[in-house]
Design a protein around this motif. Structure first.
Motif, PDB file in Angstrom:
ATOM      1  N   LEU A   4      40.785  36.295  33.655  1.00  0.00           N
ATOM      2  CA  LEU A   4      39.703  36.679  32.837  1.00  0.00           C
ATOM      3  C   LEU A   4      38.647  35.695  33.318  1.00  0.00           C
ATOM      4  CD1 LEU A   4      41.396  36.153  29.417  1.00  0.00           C
ATOM      5  CD2 LEU A   4      41.367  38.208  30.626  1.00  0.00           C
ATOM      6  N   ASP A   5      37.325  36.570  32.991  1.00  0.00           N
ATOM      7  CA  ASP A   5      36.049  35.818  33.268  1.00  0.00           C
ATOM      8  C   ASP A   5      35.330  35.012  32.029  1.00  0.00           C
ATOM      9  OD1 ASP A   5      35.213  38.005  32.036  1.00  0.00           O
ATOM     10  OD2 ASP A   5      34.084  38.740  33.790  1.00  0.00           O
ATOM     11  N   ALA A  51      38.338  40.367  35.271  1.00  0.00           N
ATOM     12  CA  ALA A  51      37.330  39.464  35.687  1.00  0.00           C
ATOM     13  C   ALA A  51      35.923  40.160  36.663  1.00  0.00           C
ATOM     14  CB  ALA A  51      37.720  38.327  36.019  1.00  0.00           C
ATOM     15  N   THR A  75      33.282  38.326  38.495  1.00  0.00           N
ATOM     16  CA  THR A  75      33.830  37.095  39.210  1.00  0.00           C
ATOM     17  C   THR A  75      33.271  37.272  40.721  1.00  0.00           C
ATOM     18  OG1 THR A  75      35.578  36.435  37.676  1.00  0.00           O
ATOM     19  CG2 THR A  75      35.660  35.486  40.047  1.00  0.00           C
ATOM     20  N   LEU A  91      41.347  31.383  33.600  1.00  0.00           N
ATOM     21  CA  LEU A  91      40.012  31.931  34.043  1.00  0.00           C
ATOM     22  C   LEU A  91      40.197  31.971  35.349  1.00  0.00           C
ATOM     23  CD1 LEU A  91      37.830  29.393  32.180  1.00  0.00           C
ATOM     24  CD2 LEU A  91      37.786  31.675  31.919  1.00  0.00           C
ATOM     25  N   ALA A  92      39.330  33.224  36.005  1.00  0.00           N
ATOM     26  CA  ALA A  92      39.349  33.456  37.225  1.00  0.00           C
ATOM     27  C   ALA A  92      38.842  32.448  38.233  1.00  0.00           C
ATOM     28  CB  ALA A  92      38.453  35.007  37.351  1.00  0.00           C
TER      29      ALA A  92
END
Length: 437
Positions: A37-38, A87, A90, A64-65
């Motif tokens: 996820l971003d 994401a 990213t 998190l990415a």
């Protein structure tokens, strides 16, 4: 120092079985999935989608990415069997993760869900391009449709699409028809025409186009009509599966719960088709449906049960193979009428469609051709939405031995008659010549 090395070695031995947790042929859904996820707020805004995966037995690992500890492998073993990338903005993944490692992840037979939106970075676009999907080059462009938009589109720019052009495949989208349109707001993509592995699952209507909704068109849009794909899938030759969506919002709780009415249509639905569409699509990509496995190829002469080491030309033989389909919980008999077997040497000498007993056993019988050499039984099964089966077994075929031919061949009777007629004629001629005065 020696004790420390021994401790590390022992820990590695205990960890390796856990790290090698991978796709199981016997239980395809017993797997771990990495979710990138971003923004961690997506865990709550897209919770319905994630909870459906958890309820089906998936172990989701949210990260998190840009996490500096990201890794898909450890000690040469993959840690995950599925990857979800939510994401789109990213620019660079953290840790050892990059576009090449994701491509290797898919090449190893594992599955991927990739979602983009208008903020899609070059990294996300590059991963999609590797899978045969090309997002619109204009980063500000969105899919616009002035005919097939949702009447709930309060912005008035007609970017909230009510799409209902779905692929016709029970294997991909299930047997239950998706009645309500799917709400989509995002970017368009096209498919690489040279890649025959990628397929549109959700297509735009003929009136759709891709452009910047906040500015006037200065030139004709590059992507228009049915050339626009909203959601696409790819099944690689190693049966790895990929889903690529141009809308991250399509997976959100808000659009899952939103009512929908397509412009110009009197039908109004209290709930969009998003949840059903995404759920069924996730079942396909994670091999809960459309996943086949086959037993060994079985063959023998008619009237026998043991498999011979060699066949003779014109032998009558029986062939069978068992094919099962994963139902999400257990293996069930696969039923179809289009499975074929080839008796192959350089080219197929025999091509037969297999009959089925509705219990997963496919069978047929045929006569070995009047050609000797090294043949193969080949079953190559490719069907939309199903994993590919490619099975083969080699078997030699010999000619008749010298003592196996018939004593008198019916087709040679005229020659037999000619031979005896010649002898009889010679006898009559000799008798007449010797004794006639």
């Amino acid at each position: 120092m020696t004790n420390l090395s021994r401790s590390v070695a022992l820990i590695s031995l205990f960890l390796l079985p856990l790290l090698s947790f991978s796709f199981s042929v016997d239980n395809p859904t017993d797997r771990r999935v990495l979710v990138l996820l971003d923004d961690l707020s997506l865990k709550s805004s897209h919770s319905i989608f994630f909870n459906t995966l958890k309820s089906r037995g998936f172990d989701l690992d949210f990260k998190l990415a840009e996490d500096s500890k990201l890794a898909l492998q450890r000690y040469g073993q993959y840690l995950y069997d599925g990857l979800i990338i939510f994401a789109p903005s990213t620019e660079r993944f953290g840790g050892s993760l990059d576009s090449k490692s994701i491509a290797d992840f898919v090449d190893s037979g594992r599955d991927l869900i990739l979602s983009a939106d208008t903020s899609a970075s070059d990294l996300i676009r590059g991963i999609a391009l590797e899978c045969g999907v090309d997002f619109d080059e204009d980063s500000s462009a969105m899919v616009i449709d002035h005919s097939s938009f949702s009447v709930s589109d309060v912005d008035g720019d007609h970017t909230l699409i009510a799409a209902d052009d779905l692929v016709k495949s029970n294997a991909i989208l299930g047997k239950t028809k998706i009645e309500a349109p799917v709400l989509f707001r995002g970017v368009a993509h096209s498919l690489n025409p040279t890649n025959n592995l990628v397929l549109k699952v959700l297509s735009a209507s003929p009136s759709a186009y891709s452009a910047n909704p906040s500015s006037k068109l200065s030139s004709p849009p590059q992507l228009t009509g049915s050339a626009i794909s909203l959601v696409s899938v790819m099944q690689a030759r190693n049966n790895a599966r990929v889903v690529i969506s141009g809308s991250l919002q399509m997976f959100s709780d808000r659009l899952f719960r939103s009512g929908v009415q397509k412009a110009g249509s009197p039908n109004k639905y209290e709930k969009s088709g998003n949840e059903q569409f995404v759920t069924e699509l996730s079942k396909w990509v994670f091999h809960e449906r459309g996943h086949l496995k086959a037993g060994s190829l079985v063959h023998h002469r008619v009237g026998e049960t043991d498999e011979p080491a060699i066949y003779r030309i014109k032998d009558d033989l029986e062939f069978s193979v068992e094919i099962l389909e994963w139902s999400g919980k257990s293996w069930e008999p696969y039923v179809a009428d289009d499975v074929q077997v080839q008796f192959y040497m350089m080219s197929p000498y025999v091509l037969k469609t297999l009959s089925t007993d509705k219990k997963g056993l496919f069978h047929t019988s045929f006569k070995v051709p009047d050609v000797y050499g090294v043949f193969q039984f080949k079953v190559e099964y490719e069907k939309l939405g199903y994993t590919t089966l490619s099975l083969s077994k080699q078997i030699p075929v010999r000619p008749y031995r010298h003592n196996e031919y018939e004593r008198f061949i019916p087709t040679a009777y005229p020659y037999y008659g000619a031979c005896f007629t010649t002898m009889a004629g010679f006898f009559v001629f000799s008798f007449v010549y010797l004794y006639h005065k």
